[in-house]
Scaffold this active site. Structure first.
Site, PDB file in Angstrom:
ATOM      1  N   HIS A  58       0.842  -1.182   0.000  1.00  0.00           N
ATOM      2  CA  HIS A  58       0.000   0.000   0.000  1.00  0.00           C
ATOM      3  C   HIS A  58       0.880   1.235   0.000  1.00  0.00           C
ATOM      4  O   HIS A  58       2.115   1.153   0.157  1.00  0.00           O
ATOM      5  CB  HIS A  58      -0.960   0.004   1.198  1.00  0.00           C
ATOM      6  CG  HIS A  58      -2.215  -0.784   0.968  1.00  0.00           C
ATOM      7  ND1 HIS A  58      -3.117  -0.460  -0.035  1.00  0.00           N
ATOM      8  CD2 HIS A  58      -2.717  -1.885   1.586  1.00  0.00           C
ATOM      9  CE1 HIS A  58      -4.119  -1.318  -0.014  1.00  0.00           C
ATOM     10  NE2 HIS A  58      -3.894  -2.195   0.953  1.00  0.00           N
TER      11      HIS A  58
ATOM     12  N   ASP B  41      -0.153   7.226  -3.337  1.00  0.00           N
ATOM     13  CA  ASP B  41      -1.206   6.797  -4.266  1.00  0.00           C
ATOM     14  C   ASP B  41      -1.502   7.850  -5.334  1.00  0.00           C
ATOM     15  O   ASP B  41      -1.569   7.534  -6.529  1.00  0.00           O
ATOM     16  CB  ASP B  41      -2.501   6.515  -3.501  1.00  0.00           C
ATOM     17  CG  ASP B  41      -2.501   5.145  -2.850  1.00  0.00           C
ATOM     18  OD1 ASP B  41      -1.589   4.354  -3.120  1.00  0.00           O
ATOM     19  OD2 ASP B  41      -3.422   4.871  -2.062  1.00  0.00           O
TER      20      ASP B  41
END
Length: 373
Positions: free
Chosen positions: A128, A158
């Site tokens: 992540h 992200d």
């Protein structure tokens, strides 16, 4: 509307950075068709509040069904871009890898969004945002002296290191395809983008102007004039008075006497003085003092704040009862817009497949290869 008007994008639904990139492409004017699995995937709330899905229609296809895969290839044949965010090899196993897709459309820009990239020892590993930031070194640079690295939500990895690099790659590849007649594959990895974002720090480190130790540098709270300070009501003000003229304005408006900031030995005393001074008034009071000045001081507002500057520029808008950011950047001749509200997975299956020229739509629905929500 928008500078990408006429560009057609097929999005194989994922989470996080790929949807944000497709949201941006839609707001720039592209027609983006989102291919959801029947029933949808991981969600952080009800479909109408999944803001990353705004601006495009949704088709639900069961990609384990060969007929659904053939339907996607029909869509791709008329598209400019495909975006997928699967783990490496998944699209190939579905029969929708670059080879299959570019066989039906040689000009296709095939954009792949992953955390670790398409190759390398970690390519098949889960991860992540925080993991990609950690390995790239970007996370190491964020935090106060003597403390642990601080997590910048998932905005830096992200969306900055992932989505924005994917969008840049798509735009560049579209331009190239228009001239060359040939598409290509974009390997956008968050770990690559996060590392690329540290370019300025590595240059400063090479010149001796940045240290590996957190909280000891100009831009990481090491400098007292680049930090946040608590006000008397428990809120915060951000201070970025780096240049001498801005710093002088800061000190003048604070009404304080301070030691020479160019002597680093004075920084602890300067920091203490700033802490004590900002604690004397509320955030609203300090905002009034600094508003419109060149002291480079601003209030730290909550998400979707309503400062007059944000209101004047329309940075946040109300759409379908939900406060959300307006598209960015802005264009003088081809303005952008949010367009559609977030769709339920499969909300537009029948109409979108028909509009895009897919054959045998009713047969796909009857067999379960496609689902109309």
């Amino acid at each position: 509307m928008g500078p990408l008007s006429g560009v057609k994008v097929v999005e194989l639904a994922g989470i996080g950075p790929a949807p944000f990139a497709c949201m941006m492409l839609a707001e720039l004017g592209a027609e983006v068709l989102r291919i959801d699995r029947p029933g949808g995937g991981l969600a952080l709330g009800p479909p109408e509040l999944e803001l990353l899905n705004r601006g495009r229609r949704s088709v639900a296809l069961n990609l384990k069904n060969p007929d659904a895969v053939r339907a996607v290839l029909e869509l791709i044949a008329g598209a400019d871009v495909l975006v997928e965010g699967f783990r490496p090899g998944v699209a190939e196993r579905l029969g929708l890898g670059p080879e299959e897709c570019q066989a039906v459309n040689p000009k296709l820009v095939y954009a792949r969004m992953t955390g670790w990239g398409q190759d390398g020892p970690l390519a098949q590993s889960a991860g992540h945002d925080i993991d990609y930031l950690g390995l790239s070194g970007a996370l190491h640079a964020i935090g106060r002296a003597g403390g642990p690295p601080q997590v910048p939500v998932n905005l830096l990895g992200d969306f900055a290191g992932g989505s924005l690099y994917l969008v840049v790659g798509v735009l560049a590849a579209i331009l190239d395809a228009r001239g060359s007649g040939r598409g290509q594959v974009i390997d956008a990895a968050i770990v690559d983008g996060a590392a690329h974002l540290t370019t300025v720090l590595l240059g400063a480190m090479a010149s001796g102007n940045w240290k590996q130790e957190r909280g000891t540098n100009l831009l990481d709270t090491g400098a007292p004039f680049y930090d946040v300070y608590e006000t008397s009501d428990g809120e915060y003000m951000s201070v970025g008075a780096i240049e001498p003229q801005f710093y002088d304005e800061l000190i003048r408006l604070l009404g304080i006497t301070v030691p020479d900031r160019y002597d680093l030995a004075n920084w602890p005393e300067l920091h203490k003085t700033l802490v004590e001074t900002f604690a004397l008034r509320t955030q609203a009071e300090w905002t009034e003092v600094f508003d419109g000045t060149d002291a480079c001081v601003s209030p730290v507002l909550p998400l979707a704040g309503d400062h007059p500057h944000l209101v004047a520029r329309g940075i946040f808008v109300e759409k379908d009862g939900v406060r959300q950011p307006a598209p960015a950047p802005r264009f003088s001749r081809t303005p952008t817009s949010i367009g559609r509200a977030p769709a339920r997975p499969g909300e537009h299956t029948r109409e979108a497949l028909t509009d895009w020229g897919v054959s045998s739509v009713e047969e796909l629905l009857a067999s379960g290869a496609a689902v109309q929500a």
